[in-house]
Design a protein around this motif. Sequence first.
Motif, PDB file in Angstrom:
ATOM      1  N   GLY A 280       0.832  -1.204   0.000  1.00  0.00           N
ATOM      2  CA  GLY A 280       0.000   0.000   0.000  1.00  0.00           C
ATOM      3  C   GLY A 280       0.862   1.248   0.000  1.00  0.00           C
ATOM      4  N   GLU A 281       0.243   2.358   0.342  1.00  0.00           N
ATOM      5  CA  GLU A 281       0.934   3.651   0.265  1.00  0.00           C
ATOM      6  C   GLU A 281       1.697   3.958   1.562  1.00  0.00           C
ATOM      7  N   GLY A 282       0.946   4.138   2.629  1.00  0.00           N
ATOM      8  CA  GLY A 282       1.574   4.457   3.905  1.00  0.00           C
ATOM      9  C   GLY A 282       0.537   4.404   5.002  1.00  0.00           C
TER      10      GLY A 282
ATOM     11  N   CYS B 230       2.146  -4.760   3.442  1.00  0.00           N
ATOM     12  CA  CYS B 230       3.069  -3.708   3.887  1.00  0.00           C
ATOM     13  C   CYS B 230       2.807  -2.433   3.082  1.00  0.00           C
ATOM     14  N   ASN B 231       3.641  -1.448   3.241  1.00  0.00           N
ATOM     15  CA  ASN B 231       3.458  -0.147   2.580  1.00  0.00           C
ATOM     16  C   ASN B 231       4.775   0.351   2.000  1.00  0.00           C
ATOM     17  N   VAL B 232       4.692   1.329   1.087  1.00  0.00           N
ATOM     18  CA  VAL B 232       5.946   1.906   0.578  1.00  0.00           C
ATOM     19  C   VAL B 232       6.639   2.760   1.634  1.00  0.00           C
TER      20      VAL B 232
ATOM     21  N   PHE C  90      -6.637  -1.023  -7.624  1.00  0.00           N
ATOM     22  CA  PHE C  90      -7.099   0.207  -6.979  1.00  0.00           C
ATOM     23  C   PHE C  90      -6.795   0.142  -5.481  1.00  0.00           C
ATOM     24  N   HIS C  91      -6.501   1.315  -4.903  1.00  0.00           N
ATOM     25  CA  HIS C  91      -6.328   1.378  -3.452  1.00  0.00           C
ATOM     26  C   HIS C  91      -7.711   1.271  -2.804  1.00  0.00           C
ATOM     27  N   PRO C  92      -7.851   0.506  -1.714  1.00  0.00           N
ATOM     28  CA  PRO C  92      -9.166   0.391  -1.065  1.00  0.00           C
ATOM     29  C   PRO C  92      -9.777   1.750  -0.690  1.00  0.00           C
TER      30      PRO C  92
HETATM   31  N1  URA Z   1      -3.591   2.950   3.467  1.00  0.00           N
HETATM   32  C1  URA Z   1      -2.407   2.418   3.099  1.00  0.00           C
HETATM   33  O1  URA Z   1      -1.953   2.625   1.990  1.00  0.00           O
HETATM   34  N2  URA Z   1      -1.776   1.684   3.974  1.00  0.00           N
HETATM   35  C2  URA Z   1      -2.242   1.406   5.178  1.00  0.00           C
HETATM   36  O2  URA Z   1      -1.584   0.702   5.923  1.00  0.00           O
HETATM   37  C3  URA Z   1      -3.482   1.949   5.530  1.00  0.00           C
HETATM   38  C4  URA Z   1      -4.146   2.726   4.668  1.00  0.00           C
END
Ligand code: URA
Length: 232
Positions: free
Chosen positions: A82-84, A122-124, A196-198
């Motif tokens: 994911g993003e962060g 995980c996230n970037v 797509f991001h949730p």
């Molecule tokens: N959005 C993200 O990209 N990562 C998360 O951990 C939570 C929301």
Amino acid sequence: MVPEEQINLFDFMQPSQHETPADFDPSLIPTSAQIPIPPGTYASIAEMVPHCNTCQRCELGQFRTHAVIGRGNPKADIAIVGEGPGQSEDEQGLPFVGKSGQLLEKILQSVRLSSENDVYICNVVKCRPPGNRTPTPQETEACKPYLLEQIRLVNPKIILLAGATAVRGLTGDKRGITKIRGQWLEWQGYLCMPIFHPAYLLRNPSREPNSPKWLMWKDIQAIRAKLAELAS
Ligand code: URA
């Protein structure tokens, strides 16, 4: 300690040698994005945790409650990037545990994938950007060695990149997510699919044919089918 003095702090760890010296103080490293973190630095994801929790490679380190490293099965066939972290993630130290995470859970369950057993999430970036803004390219670069180590250690068959920031952060591909979602890409020998991001799906709740949610459900079915194909 100035960055120039810190540049060799990782020298004690060669790829084949993961013994941490007794006098090693993890709070000293890494405090600058100029310090390389070579592939093979960590023998396990658990080893990264104290480093990420003391990391000051970018300014996001000033704001975190917890670094958010990953959750799920560190030997899973699927990694989701994911993003962060958002607020809930920062508070709990776990990725995708807020509203986006609940939707991700439903998406996975729809094809009988368990977030505990079948995926590693995980996230970037490992620290929450203030106000949930998009991490800057500098922040993403500073955090990238941790992501690369996670991918090396998990060694998944499939990497799902949730949103354009994840695609750009890992692969450098700057194309829009609407253009490339659902397509299989190859990155450094790994099979990747941008999805797509949730959070985007939460903002677009329609389930009409060709809506983002409808496309997401198609993508997760294609991912499920690919996993079965790779296992056979
Ligand atoms: N959005 C993200 O990209 N990562 C998360 O951990 C939570 C929301």
